[in-house]
Scaffold this active site. Structure first.
Site, short mmCIF file in Angstrom:
data_model
loop_
_atom_site.label_atom_id
_atom_site.label_comp_id
_atom_site.label_asym_id
_atom_site.label_seq_id
_atom_site.Cartn_x
_atom_site.Cartn_y
_atom_site.Cartn_z
N LYS A 39 39.76 20.74 27.59
CA LYS A 39 38.63 20.75 26.65
C LYS A 39 37.52 21.67 27.17
O LYS A 39 37.54 22.04 28.35
CB LYS A 39 38.10 19.33 26.45
CG LYS A 39 37.57 18.67 27.72
CD LYS A 39 37.35 17.17 27.50
CE LYS A 39 36.84 16.51 28.78
NZ LYS A 39 36.83 15.04 28.65
N ARG A 137 31.92 3.18 25.21
CA ARG A 137 31.73 4.34 24.34
C ARG A 137 32.74 4.21 23.22
O ARG A 137 32.68 3.27 22.45
CB ARG A 137 31.88 5.62 25.18
CG ARG A 137 31.21 6.84 24.62
CD ARG A 137 31.33 8.02 25.57
NE ARG A 137 32.73 8.32 25.94
CZ ARG A 137 33.09 9.31 26.74
NH1 ARG A 137 32.18 10.09 27.27
NH2 ARG A 137 34.36 9.52 27.02
N TYR A 264 8.22 33.78 37.16
CA TYR A 264 7.42 33.02 36.18
C TYR A 264 6.69 31.87 36.85
O TYR A 264 7.28 31.12 37.64
CB TYR A 264 8.32 32.43 35.09
CG TYR A 264 8.83 33.44 34.09
CD1 TYR A 264 7.94 34.12 33.25
CD2 TYR A 264 10.18 33.69 33.97
CE1 TYR A 264 8.40 35.03 32.31
CE2 TYR A 264 10.66 34.60 33.03
CZ TYR A 264 9.77 35.27 32.21
OH TYR A 264 10.22 36.16 31.29
N MET A 312 15.88 33.72 32.40
CA MET A 312 17.01 33.69 31.47
C MET A 312 18.16 34.57 31.96
O MET A 312 19.33 34.20 31.88
CB MET A 312 16.56 34.15 30.08
CG MET A 312 17.61 33.95 29.02
SD MET A 312 17.13 34.62 27.43
CE MET A 312 15.77 33.56 26.97
C1 LIG Z 1 37.58 14.55 29.78
C2 LIG Z 1 38.48 13.39 29.77
C3 LIG Z 1 39.40 13.19 30.81
C4 LIG Z 1 39.45 14.04 32.06
O1 LIG Z 1 38.54 13.49 33.00
P1 LIG Z 1 38.36 14.16 34.44
O2 LIG Z 1 37.39 13.26 35.12
O3 LIG Z 1 37.80 15.52 34.20
O4 LIG Z 1 39.70 14.20 35.05
C5 LIG Z 1 40.29 12.14 30.70
N1 LIG Z 1 40.26 11.32 29.63
C6 LIG Z 1 39.37 11.46 28.62
C7 LIG Z 1 39.38 10.51 27.49
C8 LIG Z 1 38.44 12.49 28.67
O5 LIG Z 1 37.57 12.63 27.67
#
Ligand SMILES: *Cc1c(COP(=O)(O)O)cnc(C)c1O
Length: 376
Positions: A39, A137, A264, A312
């Site tokens: 992802k 969650r 800055y 930036m």
């Molecule tokens: C992002 C994610 C992972 C991977 O977690 P890591 O700590 O990066 O290994 C696993 N399961 C779910 C549901 C996630 O959203």
């Protein structure tokens, strides 16, 4: 490409990704699959290339956060199972069904969308039911699985491909919370058995840290994200290799008198006459403003402090008096130079954040240079 003119680059070592996937492949039992989580553009490393490298290292599933990310992998020709780990809306769910991408279901509504999308596209949608075992969650209540969900999941309107949950604290020194979540997950599995129903083929709970630290969480698949990129900060991760290096080059070197204010807000005042170098990496590149007056970069194996605010598009660093620096000299912002190394964990701690945010934050403006996993 014009972007290749820029000195600021992120080098991604696909050999490290492949190696890290192999490490997880070895740690996990043979009957369990390794899902490579790619992802957020492969945690900033490039989703398609990292997916290929991880598959070469023994992963057999891919995980993404959105349907769009999954479609990108399908469009690149990847045919392995893909699961969307986050919640999908109705339009995304329809697209997932068309692209043969599995979805995570956490509510009656999104299960209906999956069933309808599957019926419309002529292939049954594959769903993974997510249970909230303590993350708080996404996920259905554990006690609702047997009573409310079994009847739904066994209607034949969707394919029940997986049962999953997510750990909130698997990289913490104390195993207590992980043990608690594992025990709830085991109870849900037991309740399904008691109800006389068949379990789905994929049972998955572990993320990277749990895959390395808690073998009892492996079930039939582990979901590996940060570990794949070498950004996991637990002692058990010693065999993993960092996959990203960020480099740039000096654009200006100058001597400034004692008392000069740098950048800055004038947050740094030169304590004596000293040499300041500018480097074209700023917060728009993902070099976070929180690193102002805190981080260090490497120039020819020497640590040089970032002085003044991160802007930036550039930073200012103080060059030690014993070091002669010229325009064009390489600067390492993440990675090693000589015997020195700036790790992602150091950057994260300077910026009061975690490695995940540093890596995913390296912006699209920074061109990626790939080192192939296997030279031809
Ligand atoms: C992002 C994610 C992972 C991977 O977690 P890591 O700590 O990066 O290994 C696993 N399961 C779910 C549901 C996630 O959203």
């Amino acid at each position: 490409m014009a972007s290749e003119l820029r000195a600021t680059t992120a080098t991604v070592d696909l050999g490290a990704i492949r190696h890290n996937a192999e490490v997880f492949r070895r740690v996990v039992s043979e009957d369990a699959a390794v899902m490579a989580v790619v992802k957020a553009n492969g945690y900033g490393h490039g989703a398609v290339d990292c997916a290929r490298a991880a598959l070469a290292g023994g992963a057999t599933w891919l995980g993404v956060a959105t349907v769009e990310e999954g479609v990108e992998l399908r469009d690149a020709g990847l045919t392995v199972p893909i699961l969307v780990l986050g919640a999908s809306n109705q339009r995304q769910t329809e697209r997932a069904a068309e692209a043969h991408i599995d979805v995570t279901v956490t509510d009656r509504t999104d299960w209906e969308w999956a069933a309808e999308a599957g019926e419309r596209s002529g292939t049954m949608a594959r769903v993974h039911l997510k249970v909230d075992t303590g993350m708080g969650r996404l996920g259905v209540r554990p006690d609702a699985v047997a009573s409310e969900w079994l009847p739904r999941l066994t209607t034949g309107r969707t394919v029940w491909q997986g049962l999953m949950s997510h750990l909130a604290d698997s990289d913490a020194p104390s195993p207590e919370r992980t043990r608690g979540q594992l025990s709830v997950f085991l109870d849900v599995i037991e309740a399904i058995r008691q109800a006389g129903a068949a379990l789905p083929p994929m049972l998955h709970l572990a993320n990277s840290a749990a895959a390395l630290r808690f073998p009892g969480t492996h079930f039939t698949m582990v979901r590996v994200g940060i570990g794949l990129y070498g950004g996991l900060d637990v002692p058990e991760a010693a065999a993993l290799r960092p996959a990203m290096m960020v480099e740039s080059a000096v654009t200006l070197v100058k001597r400034v008198p004692s008392g000069s204010l740098i950048g800055y807000g004038g947050t740094f005042e030169a304590p004596r006459e000293c040499t300041i170098a500018t480097v074209p990496m700023g917060y728009a590149d993902g070099y976070r403003r929180a690193l102002s007056n805190r981080a260090e970069v490497l120039i020819r194996g020497h640590r040089c402090p970032v002085v003044g605010r991160v802007s930036m598009d550039q930073i200012t660093v103080m060059v030690p008096d014993e070091l002669v620096v010229q325009i064009g000299d390489p600067v390492v912002l993440l990675g090693s130079s000589g015997s020195e190394q700036v790790t992602v964990h150091e950057l994260a701690s300077w910026a009061d954040t975690i490695s995940y945010e540093i890596l995913t934050g390296i912006s699209a403006r920074v061109p990626r240079r790939l080192i192939p996993a296997q030279l031809p």
